[in-house]
Design a protein around this motif. Structure first.
Motif, PDB file in Angstrom:
ATOM      1  N   THR A 174       0.838  -1.203   0.000  1.00  0.00           N
ATOM      2  CA  THR A 174       0.000   0.000   0.000  1.00  0.00           C
ATOM      3  C   THR A 174       0.871   1.251   0.000  1.00  0.00           C
ATOM      4  O   THR A 174       0.590   2.223  -0.701  1.00  0.00           O
ATOM      5  CB  THR A 174      -0.937  -0.025   1.224  1.00  0.00           C
ATOM      6  OG1 THR A 174      -1.791  -1.160   1.097  1.00  0.00           O
ATOM      7  CG2 THR A 174      -1.789   1.223   1.304  1.00  0.00           C
ATOM      8  N   ASP A 230      -6.164  -1.649  -4.594  1.00  0.00           N
ATOM      9  CA  ASP A 230      -5.362  -2.246  -3.519  1.00  0.00           C
ATOM     10  C   ASP A 230      -6.059  -3.501  -2.977  1.00  0.00           C
ATOM     11  O   ASP A 230      -7.264  -3.484  -2.744  1.00  0.00           O
ATOM     12  CB  ASP A 230      -5.251  -1.192  -2.392  1.00  0.00           C
ATOM     13  CG  ASP A 230      -4.004  -1.378  -1.552  1.00  0.00           C
ATOM     14  OD1 ASP A 230      -3.274  -2.360  -1.761  1.00  0.00           O
ATOM     15  OD2 ASP A 230      -3.768  -0.523  -0.671  1.00  0.00           O
ATOM     16  N   ASP A 231      -5.296  -4.557  -2.785  1.00  0.00           N
ATOM     17  CA  ASP A 231      -5.806  -5.806  -2.203  1.00  0.00           C
ATOM     18  C   ASP A 231      -6.857  -6.469  -3.079  1.00  0.00           C
ATOM     19  O   ASP A 231      -7.975  -6.751  -2.645  1.00  0.00           O
ATOM     20  CB  ASP A 231      -6.373  -5.560  -0.790  1.00  0.00           C
ATOM     21  CG  ASP A 231      -5.263  -5.299   0.216  1.00  0.00           C
ATOM     22  OD1 ASP A 231      -4.186  -5.907   0.070  1.00  0.00           O
ATOM     23  OD2 ASP A 231      -5.464  -4.477   1.125  1.00  0.00           O
TER      24      ASP A 231
HETATM   25 MG    MG Z   1      -2.061  -2.904   2.087  1.00  0.00          MG
END
Ligand code: MG
Ligand code: ADP
Length: 461
Positions: A174, A230-231
C-alpha cells in the motif's frame, strides 16, 4: 434520528467504553501497550451491536486491530450480546461504514483529534506520508520499488501495464501504491488518478446494484489515466464482481490507462478467479515484495527514530530488528511502543524495551534464532561488517568479535566446533581455541561477562 436517541446512544457507549477500559488494561497487562494502542481509540459509533472505534492515525488503527477480539469479548461480557467491531482512522471512513451497514440508524460522533502523522489527501485518499522518500529500499523490495518509480514517472502507459504487485501483509504494498499516487499528483497534476481499496470498490458496486446507479459507478471508475486498486484478492470468489472488474479493466486498458494492482498472493494462486481475468492480471509486469532482511529492518527502525526525533540505543534497535522479521507494520508498531515509552519516561534501555514489548514479541521467537541471527547481532554490537567477521583478519577489533560469535554459536545454538568452523572457513581447532579463550575471559573479567551477557540477552529475548 432524534437528538434524545442520539444522546442516549452517546452516553451509553461512552459509559460502556469507560467500563471496558479497566478490563482491557487488566487483560493486556502491559501499561505501555494499553496506553499506546487502546487509550487513543475513541468510540464514534454504536448502532445495534456494531461498534466503530476511531484511531488517531492509520498506524494505530492497524495495530489496535490485534486487540479486536479482546475488545469484542469485553463488550460481549458487558452487554451480554455478540458485538461487531470496526476500526477507522478518519471520519471519512466512517461515512463508508455508515452507508454500508447503518442505513438510517442511530449515529453520533464524538470530538476527535485529527491524525497527526497521516493526512488523507482529499479526493483520492492518499496518505501524504507514504512517499518514495519515506520508503526504505533493500534487497527484499528493490525491484518492486524500481517498478513503481518507473510507473510513477511514465508519461503514458506504454510498459509495465498492468503492474501486479504482490507480497505478504505489512510489507509495503500500500505504501508503494500511495507513493506512485503522490508522485503523480505532484509531478503530473493533469493526470486523473484513482486509488481504491478493492473492498470499497466491491461495496460501491453492490450499492450500485441496489440503487440502479450503475452509470455513475462506471463513469467514476472508467475515466482515469492511472487506476490503482489495492488488495485485489478481495474479489476472489465474487463472480459478479469479477465480471464487472473485467469490463472496467478492459475499458481502462484500451483507453491507455495505467493499471496497478496489489495482492497478497501471485495471480496463479488466486483461487476461483475467472481464467480470463487471471490472464489479464499476468499480462504485464508481476513483481513480488519479500520480508525485509536485517539491514533493511534496522534502516526502517532508524528512519522511524529520525522521523520522531527519538533516538533508540543500538541494542534496543537490534532487539526489535532481530525479533520482528516478517511484517514491517509490526516492526513499526514495536518501535512506536518503545518510543512512546521513551518519551514518557525519558529513558529507554534494553530491559525496558523488552518489558514494553513483552506481549508483542513472541516469547517463542528464540526458537527462530539462527546462526545468521547471532552473527548479525555480534557484528552490529561491535560495529563490524559480515565480511570482516568472516575474513581471516587477525587484528583484535575483528578477531575478538569473531571469537565471541563462535562462542555464542557454540553455547546458544549448540553447534559443534566443526559446524562453526565451516561457517567461518576455519579449522575446528581454531574454533575450539576461540571458545576456550572466551570462556576463560568470562571467568576472570566482570566487564566482559556483562558485555557478553547483554549480547546473549538480545539474541534470546
Ligand atoms: Mg495494504
Ligand atoms: P501492505 O500493504 O503490504 O500490507 P503497508 O504498505 O500498509 O503494507 O505497510 C505497512 C507499514 O509499513 C506502513 O506503515 C508502511 O509505511 C511501512 N513500510 C512498509 N515497507 C516499508 C519500507 N520499505 N520503508 C518504510 N516503511 C515501510
Amino acid at each position: 434520528m432524534t437528538s434524545t436517541n442520539s444522546n442516549n446512544n452517546k452516553s451509553n457507549i461512552e459509559d460502556l467504553w469507560q467500563s471496558a477500559l479497566p478490563k482491557l488494561a487488566e487483560a493486556i497487562n502491559s501499561k505501555i501497550s494499553f496506553e499506546t494502542w487502546i487509550l487513543p481509540l475513541q468510540p464514534v459509533q454504536w448502532e445495534g451491536d456494531h461498534l466503530v472505534l476511531l484511531a488517531p492515525d492509520d498506524f494505530v488503527k492497524g495495530y489496535a486491530k490485534q486487540y479486536s477480539n479482546l475488545i469484542k469479548n469485553t463488550f460481549n461480557v458487558l452487554t451480554n450480546r455478540e458485538i461487531k467491531i470496526d476500526f477507522i482512522s478518519s471520519m471519512a471512513e466512517l461515512e463508508n461504514h455508515k452507508s454500508q451497514s447503518f442505513g438510517e440508524g442511530l449515529f453520533y460522533q464524538t470530538t476527535y483529534t485529527q491524525p497527526k502523522t497521516s493526512h488523507v489527501n482529499g479526493e483520492v485518499g492518499l496518505f501524504s506520508r507514504y512517499t518514495f522518500d519515506t520508503f526504505v529500499v533493500g534487497s527484499s523490495n528493490r525491484f518492486a520499488h524500481a517498478a513503481c518509480v518507473a510507473i510513477a514517472n511514465q508519461q503514458s502507459a506504454n510498459s509495465y501495464n498492468p503492474l501486479f504487485l504482490y507480497g505478504g501483509s505489512g510489507l509495503g504494498k500500500t505504501h508503494l501504491m500511495h507513493a506512485i499516487g503522490n508522485h503523480v499528483r505532484k509531478n503530473f497534476p493533469e493526470k486523473r488518478l484513482i486509488y481504491v481499496q478493492c473492498e470499497q470498490f466491491v461495496n460501491e458496486f453492490i450499492n450500485t446494484i441496489g440503487k440502479g446507479s450503475y452509470n455513475n459507478f462506471r463513469n467514476k471508475y472508467r475515466n482515469c489515466d492511472l487506476f490503482m486498486i489495492d488488495d485485489i484478492q478481495f474479489i476472489e470468489g465474487k463472480e459478479q464482481m469479477q465480471i464487472e472488474f473485467f469490463y472496467t479493466f478492459n475499458t481502462l486498458y484500451e483507453q491507455g490507462a495505467n493499471i496497478v494492482m496489489t495482492c497478497d498472493k501471485p495471480p496463479n494462486s488466486l483461487s476461483s478467479l475467472e481464467e480470463r481475468l487471471r490472464t489479464r492480471f499476468a499480462s504485464g509486469l508481476i513483481v513480488d515484495i519479500q520480508p525485509p532482511d536485517y539491514e533493511t529492518r534496522v534502516a526502517i527502525i532508524n528512519q522511524r527514530c529520525e522521523e520522531n526525533r527519538i533516538p533508540l540505543p543500538h541494542d534496543v534497535i537490534n532487539y526489535i530488528a532481530t525479533n520482528i522479521q516478517t511484517n514491517i507494520r509490526e516492526l513499526e508498531g514495536a518501535c512506536n511502543t518503545v518510543m512512546a515509552y521513551a518519551s514518557l519516561s525519558g529513558d529507554i534501555n534494553l530491559q525496558v524495551a523488552t518489558d514494553a514489548l513483552k506481549d508483542v514479541i513472541n516469547p517463542n521467537a528464540k526458537n527462530k534464532v539462527t546462526e545468521q541471527t547471532i552473527i548479525d547481532i555480534v557484528c552490529n554490537f561491535y560495529d563490524i561488517t559480515q565480511e570482516d567477521i568472516k575474513s581471516k583478519r587477525r587484528n583484535n577489533e575483528i578477531a575478538y568479535p569473531r571469537q565471541v560469535a563462535m562462542y555464542l554459536l557454540r553455547h546458544v545454538l549448540d553447534l559443534t566446533y566443526e559446524q562453526i568452523a565451516k561457517i567461518f572457513g576455519n579449522h575446528y581447532s581454531t574454533v575450539m581455541h576461540s571458545c576456550d579463550k572466551i570462556e576463560t575471559m568470562l571467568k576472570e573479567n566482570d566487564k566482559a561477562q556483562e558485555e557478553i551477557e547483554n549480547i546473549r540477552k538480545s539474541i534470546s529475548m
